[in-house]
Design a protein around this motif. Structure first.
Motif, PDB file in Angstrom:
ATOM      1  N   LEU A 165       0.835  -1.208   0.000  1.00 16.40           N
ATOM      2  CA  LEU A 165       0.000   0.000   0.000  1.00 16.40           C
ATOM      3  C   LEU A 165       0.864   1.251   0.000  1.00 16.40           C
ATOM      4  O   LEU A 165       0.603   2.202  -0.747  1.00 16.40           O
ATOM      5  N   ALA A 166       1.909   1.242   0.830  1.00 20.85           N
ATOM      6  CA  ALA A 166       2.806   2.396   0.891  1.00 20.85           C
ATOM      7  C   ALA A 166       3.537   2.592  -0.429  1.00 20.85           C
ATOM      8  O   ALA A 166       3.725   3.728  -0.886  1.00 20.85           O
ATOM      9  N   ALA A 167       3.963   1.497  -1.055  1.00 21.31           N
ATOM     10  CA  ALA A 167       4.690   1.587  -2.324  1.00 21.31           C
ATOM     11  C   ALA A 167       3.836   2.205  -3.422  1.00 21.31           C
ATOM     12  O   ALA A 167       4.358   2.812  -4.359  1.00 21.31           O
ATOM     13  N   ARG A 168       2.508   2.083  -3.272  1.00 19.59           N
ATOM     14  CA  ARG A 168       1.591   2.644  -4.266  1.00 19.59           C
ATOM     15  C   ARG A 168       0.992   3.973  -3.812  1.00 19.59           C
ATOM     16  O   ARG A 168       0.000   4.426  -4.374  1.00 19.59           O
ATOM     17  N   GLY A 169       1.596   4.579  -2.799  1.00 16.44           N
ATOM     18  CA  GLY A 169       1.260   5.952  -2.460  1.00 16.44           C
ATOM     19  C   GLY A 169       0.446   6.189  -1.218  1.00 16.44           C
ATOM     20  O   GLY A 169       0.244   7.334  -0.818  1.00 16.44           O
ATOM     21  N   ALA A 170      -0.044   5.126  -0.558  1.00 23.59           N
ATOM     22  CA  ALA A 170      -0.854   5.330   0.641  1.00 23.59           C
ATOM     23  C   ALA A 170       0.014   5.690   1.836  1.00 23.59           C
ATOM     24  O   ALA A 170       1.163   5.255   1.955  1.00 23.59           O
ATOM     25  N   LYS A 171      -0.534   6.500   2.723  1.00 23.48           N
ATOM     26  CA  LYS A 171       0.041   6.696   4.050  1.00 23.48           C
ATOM     27  C   LYS A 171      -0.506   5.576   4.929  1.00 23.48           C
ATOM     28  O   LYS A 171      -1.715   5.328   4.921  1.00 23.48           O
ATOM     29  N   VAL A 172       0.362   4.903   5.671  1.00 25.30           N
ATOM     30  CA  VAL A 172      -0.036   3.649   6.306  1.00 25.30           C
ATOM     31  C   VAL A 172       0.220   3.655   7.806  1.00 25.30           C
ATOM     32  O   VAL A 172       1.307   4.028   8.265  1.00 25.30           O
ATOM     33  N   VAL A 173      -0.798   3.233   8.552  1.00 27.11           N
ATOM     34  CA  VAL A 173      -0.628   2.923   9.970  1.00 27.11           C
ATOM     35  C   VAL A 173      -0.336   1.434  10.069  1.00 27.11           C
ATOM     36  O   VAL A 173      -1.165   0.601   9.684  1.00 27.11           O
ATOM     37  N   VAL A 174       0.848   1.109  10.541  1.00 28.04           N
ATOM     38  CA  VAL A 174       1.262  -0.284  10.699  1.00 28.04           C
ATOM     39  C   VAL A 174       0.945  -0.702  12.128  1.00 28.04           C
ATOM     40  O   VAL A 174       1.652  -0.360  13.068  1.00 28.04           O
TER      41      VAL A 174
END
Length: 305
Positions: free
Chosen positions: A27-36
């Motif tokens: 998801l991050a690689a495709r531009g999303a900001k991510v809560v892990v």
């Protein structure tokens, strides 16, 4: 058409290892900001540390993405609420929720304690509901949301020794069906993954190594990415493993109608093969479907008699 998530904010639970880690990184690689998010416990849910989740965050940020770590326990409403608040305070929205956190406490049912039954239900099913409930008002207000719940072949078809896990995973089907209907006018779509992959939760179940090596988490992540995209379907069950993808359905046979005098167990037994025939099956969009099928059969019988 390329699928990306620029401008989108995602929360991925159970993202310190396995499928969740793969989901968060993609998801991050495709531009999303991510809560892990990850409590960091062992496979059976004991213990806890955010170190694995922090490593995923470090990987994402080093690659030029944007991610934050969170150690909320998905079974604790206050901790999940705090996680969502932190996300809103930082990024102002939540577009994607991937409910992936889970544990295993496998035993045959006669050896299983009810405490282990409840704990697995709490993490998988109730935890999914708690996380979804926390983001639901935000998604309604945005008139946009994408939710994926992680079911399992255990819930769809059954696996020996997993009465607790299978019950939790099957419960997600009913959960999805209701929220699909409730979220439709608010632009919220909800789907299920039914994955099999090489993770720490599957290493001890006896799958031969050559096959297990093909069952990559990344193969499952490809389906997840589709199910949280802008043009995603809703109320889909995607079964996936080792690069294979299929859609699962809950269906009913066409069935029969019995007039009042014949509505007996003996008549049902006599016509069981006809009742069970899969020659003509139906997929219903909501719970009124089966009732209408049977009412129409009753009407046809009355018209003929």
């Amino acid at each position: 058409m390329s699928i990306d998530y620029k401008g989108k904010v995602a929360i991925v639970t159970g993202a310190g290892n396995g499928l969740g880690k793969s989901h968060a990184i993609a998801l991050a690689a495709r531009g999303a900001k991510v809560v892990v998010n990850d409590l960091g416990g062992s496979v059976d849910g004991s213990g806890g540390s955010i170190s694995a989740a922090q490593e995923v965050v470090n990987h994402i940020n080093a690659a030029g993405g944007e991610a934050i770590v969170n150690g909320a326990n998905v079974t604790k409403e206050d901790e999940v609420a705090a996680m969502v608040k932190e996300t809103m305070d930082k990024w102002g929205r939540v577009d994607i929720l991937v409910n992936n956190a889970g544990i295993l406490r496998d035993k045959t049912f006669h050896k299983m304690t009810l405490a282990d039954f409840r704990t697995v239900i709490d993490v998988h099913l109730v935890g999914t509901a708690i996380c979804t409930h926390a983001v639901w008002p935000i998604m309604r207000e945005q008139t946009y949301g994408r939710i994926v719940c992680t079911s399992s072949p255990s819930g769809l078809h059954g696996i020996f020794g997993q009465a607790n896990y299978g019950a939790a995973k099957a419960g997600m089907i009913g959960f999805m069906n209701a929220l699909h209907l409730e979220g439709a006018k608010y632009g919220i779509k909800i789907n299920l993954l039914s994955p099999s992959a090489k993770t720490r939760m599957t290493l001890d179940i006896g799958i031969p190594e050559p096959i297990l090596d093909q069952m990559t988490p990344e193969a499952i992540t490809a389906a997840m990415l589709f199910l949280v995209s802008e043009d995603a379907p809703s109320r889909a069950i995607v079964s996936c493993a080792a690069g294979g993808y299929a859609r699962g359905y809950v269906v009913e046979t066409d069935g029969i109608y019995l007039p009042p005098d014949d509505q007996t167990p003996e008549e049902i037994a006599a016509r069981w093969d006809e009742i069970s025939s899969t020659d003509n099956v139906h997929y219903y969009e909501n719970s009124s479907g089966p009732s209408m099928n049977f009412m129409n059969k009753a009407k046809d019988f009355a018209d003929k008699n």
